[in-house]
Design a protein around this motif. Sequence first.
Motif, PDB file in Angstrom:
ATOM      1  N   GLU A   1       2.076   9.171  -6.472  1.00 40.29           N
ATOM      2  CA  GLU A   1       2.594  10.543  -6.386  1.00 40.29           C
ATOM      3  C   GLU A   1       3.557  10.822  -7.541  1.00 40.29           C
ATOM      4  O   GLU A   1       3.530  11.924  -8.139  1.00 40.29           O
ATOM      5  CB  GLU A   1       3.296  10.744  -5.047  1.00 40.29           C
ATOM      6  CG  GLU A   1       2.345  10.743  -3.859  1.00 40.29           C
ATOM      7  CD  GLU A   1       3.096  10.884  -2.534  1.00 40.29           C
ATOM      8  OE1 GLU A   1       4.344  10.953  -2.579  1.00 40.29           O
ATOM      9  OE2 GLU A   1       2.445  10.938  -1.479  1.00 40.29           O
TER      10      GLU A   1
ATOM     11  N   GLN B   1       0.830  -1.203   0.000  1.00 46.66           N
ATOM     12  CA  GLN B   1       0.000   0.000   0.000  1.00 46.66           C
ATOM     13  C   GLN B   1       0.866   1.254   0.000  1.00 46.66           C
ATOM     14  O   GLN B   1       0.568   2.233  -0.716  1.00 46.66           O
ATOM     15  CB  GLN B   1      -0.910  -0.018   1.232  1.00 46.66           C
ATOM     16  CG  GLN B   1      -1.930   1.097   1.264  1.00 46.66           C
ATOM     17  CD  GLN B   1      -2.917   1.011   0.110  1.00 46.66           C
ATOM     18  OE1 GLN B   1      -3.280  -0.071  -0.323  1.00 46.66           O
ATOM     19  NE2 GLN B   1      -3.345   2.166  -0.396  1.00 46.66           N
ATOM     20  N   GLU B   2       1.936   1.231   0.777  1.00 50.98           N
ATOM     21  CA  GLU B   2       2.823   2.400   0.826  1.00 50.98           C
ATOM     22  C   GLU B   2       3.513   2.609  -0.520  1.00 50.98           C
ATOM     23  O   GLU B   2       3.622   3.750  -1.015  1.00 50.98           O
ATOM     24  CB  GLU B   2       3.858   2.185   1.922  1.00 50.98           C
ATOM     25  CG  GLU B   2       4.752   3.389   2.169  1.00 50.98           C
ATOM     26  CD  GLU B   2       5.714   3.163   3.316  1.00 50.98           C
ATOM     27  OE1 GLU B   2       6.580   4.032   3.550  1.00 50.98           O
ATOM     28  OE2 GLU B   2       5.612   2.100   3.977  1.00 50.98           O
TER      29      GLU B   2
ATOM     30  N   THR C   1       1.213   4.146  -2.989  1.00 54.31           N
ATOM     31  CA  THR C   1       1.029   5.589  -2.750  1.00 54.31           C
ATOM     32  C   THR C   1       2.166   6.392  -3.364  1.00 54.31           C
ATOM     33  O   THR C   1       1.939   7.426  -4.024  1.00 54.31           O
ATOM     34  CB  THR C   1       0.946   5.858  -1.242  1.00 54.31           C
ATOM     35  OG1 THR C   1      -0.135   5.109  -0.695  1.00 54.31           O
ATOM     36  CG2 THR C   1       0.740   7.331  -0.952  1.00 54.31           C
ATOM     37  N   TYR C   2       3.415   5.953  -3.168  1.00 50.87           N
ATOM     38  CA  TYR C   2       4.571   6.664  -3.721  1.00 50.87           C
ATOM     39  C   TYR C   2       4.545   6.651  -5.241  1.00 50.87           C
ATOM     40  O   TYR C   2       4.843   7.681  -5.893  1.00 50.87           O
ATOM     41  CB  TYR C   2       5.868   6.028  -3.220  1.00 50.87           C
ATOM     42  CG  TYR C   2       6.082   6.210  -1.729  1.00 50.87           C
ATOM     43  CD1 TYR C   2       5.632   7.337  -1.071  1.00 50.87           C
ATOM     44  CD2 TYR C   2       6.746   5.243  -0.990  1.00 50.87           C
ATOM     45  CE1 TYR C   2       5.824   7.503   0.295  1.00 50.87           C
ATOM     46  CE2 TYR C   2       6.946   5.392   0.371  1.00 50.87           C
ATOM     47  CZ  TYR C   2       6.478   6.525   1.005  1.00 50.87           C
ATOM     48  OH  TYR C   2       6.678   6.687   2.355  1.00 50.87           O
TER      49      TYR C   2
END
Length: 586
Positions: A119, A111-112, A115-116
């Motif tokens: 972005e 999940q992290e 997200t990156y």
Amino acid sequence: MDWGTELWDQYDIIEKHTQSGLELVEKYVKFVKERTEIEQNYAKQLRNLSKKFNLKRSNKDEPECRLSSYQSFSDILNEMNDYAGQRELIAENMMMNICIDLTKYLQELKQERKTYLMEAKKAQQSMESTYKQLDSSKKRFEREWREAERAAQYAEKTDQDINATKADVEKAKQQAHLRAHVAEECKNDYAAQLQKYNKEQSQFYFNDMPLIFNNLQDLDERRVRKIAQGYILFSDTEKHVMPIIGKCLEGITKAGTNINEKNDSMVVIEQNKSGFERPGDVEFEDYSQGINRASSDSSLGTPKGPLDLLGKNKSKKIWLFSKRGKLSPSTLPPFSTPPAPSPANGPPSPKFGRDPLSYCLKEINKTVKPRISSFRTLRRSPTVTEDFSHLPPEQRRKRLQQKLEEVCKELQKEVDQSEALGKMKDVYEKNPQMGDPASLASQISQTSQNIERLRGEVNKYETWLAEAGGRGETLRYKPHMFNNNGAHDLQSPDGAHSDESTPDPSQAIYAEFDDDFEDDELTAAIGNCTAMYNFPGASEGTISMSEGEVLAVVEEDKGDGWTRVRRNNGDEGYIPTSYVSLSLNK
């Protein structure tokens, strides 16, 4: 060194590398799961193996179970069962500490990372949009500037044309001026868009993407540290149970060293010793004496009739052959009683007729054949009797002794229950709000019947044990083992349920100990006691007392509810502990 500085232009490589790292975590989790399945299957197979070879409950009373080799094998199976439990613990800890933990952490990393990457994609789309605007303004500026140049050239050409009117010249100049103004505006817009793009590009390559790459680097490093911990846990999980596994293996070694072959041999002797004497020599049976009866001077001894000779071994029992070997006709006594032999010097019996030897053989066949059949039947299905008379003498004594001890334990249990019911009834009578004393009547009656029945069995087995040659030592180790006052002596002191009229089958037991009291010197008192109730002391071995009487305590209650006391005149006996208030010397 970080990815944002060194790998600023390797977005695809970084994306692929982080994805590969997460896949490695998934692969390791799957590996550990399969390892736990192997451990669980291994433990299950070990448990089934131990269960398969373990002695069943019904077989634990077999004689072989007392042998050290059998006991050690049972210990080995137990240790293997414990060993299987440790393998299950390894599987459980690996599943909890590695698989579940890493799976949860992997979801967080995914999940992290997502997200990156979102972005980074958003920043890339923003820069591309700005670049498109820049390119559009640049093309417009180029187009408008060319139009302005053409308009200026047309105005100059018109101005030099002698045929052109003044109005045409003015119109051409205005058009050229307008185009030049539009081109200048496009130039300014292009410059602004270029400045904006350059700013965003600098922000993208020097701030946004390096930050995202550094975050992905931190994520990947945390992943590496976590999977390293998983690798270590893979080893530590097994190391933590190795001491217990070592103890299991030591237990197996100890089971092997505990085997005592000499002791096993003694156990076999103890379990199977019959107590019979070895059979003596078989005497010579001279059947020719029936023919040559007149030859009384024969060196073989005084002649006897053949049927008398056949009955010689009537009382002999050779257990070795009756149990294991084939029966010999010569050692088997006939069931039928032989006729009385003729006098030694008298005439031969008319039954022999002309051929006495044939008559003897016929009699042997008549008497031996049914005997063989009956012995075979006995060997296949021996009749088990209550007094164990079907066993050899030595084994019979042991079984009777064992049975007597079991009945005594059961009797002691009933006596303890009787005492407890008596105390409960006493409490109910003093405190009616706690319960009705009459509700205990059925239980007290049942307990009394059980006690009488068990006492009868004790006497019965003692009699059989005495017949078998036993010494009846079972009851001597505890003189006040039984409550001779039945169910009431340990109940309320009002004497509402007295057993004085009931004969006590175990009075002989206490008579033995009364003799001991008379023979021994007076034992030193260990304290005093004061009677709280009257106690008749009607049974052998007990002593009466009145409420408030002070007696010397000679022997403390050993858990059976009786205390040994002595009066000042030297009389000693047992009283219920619950009937007195004790004050022992410290």
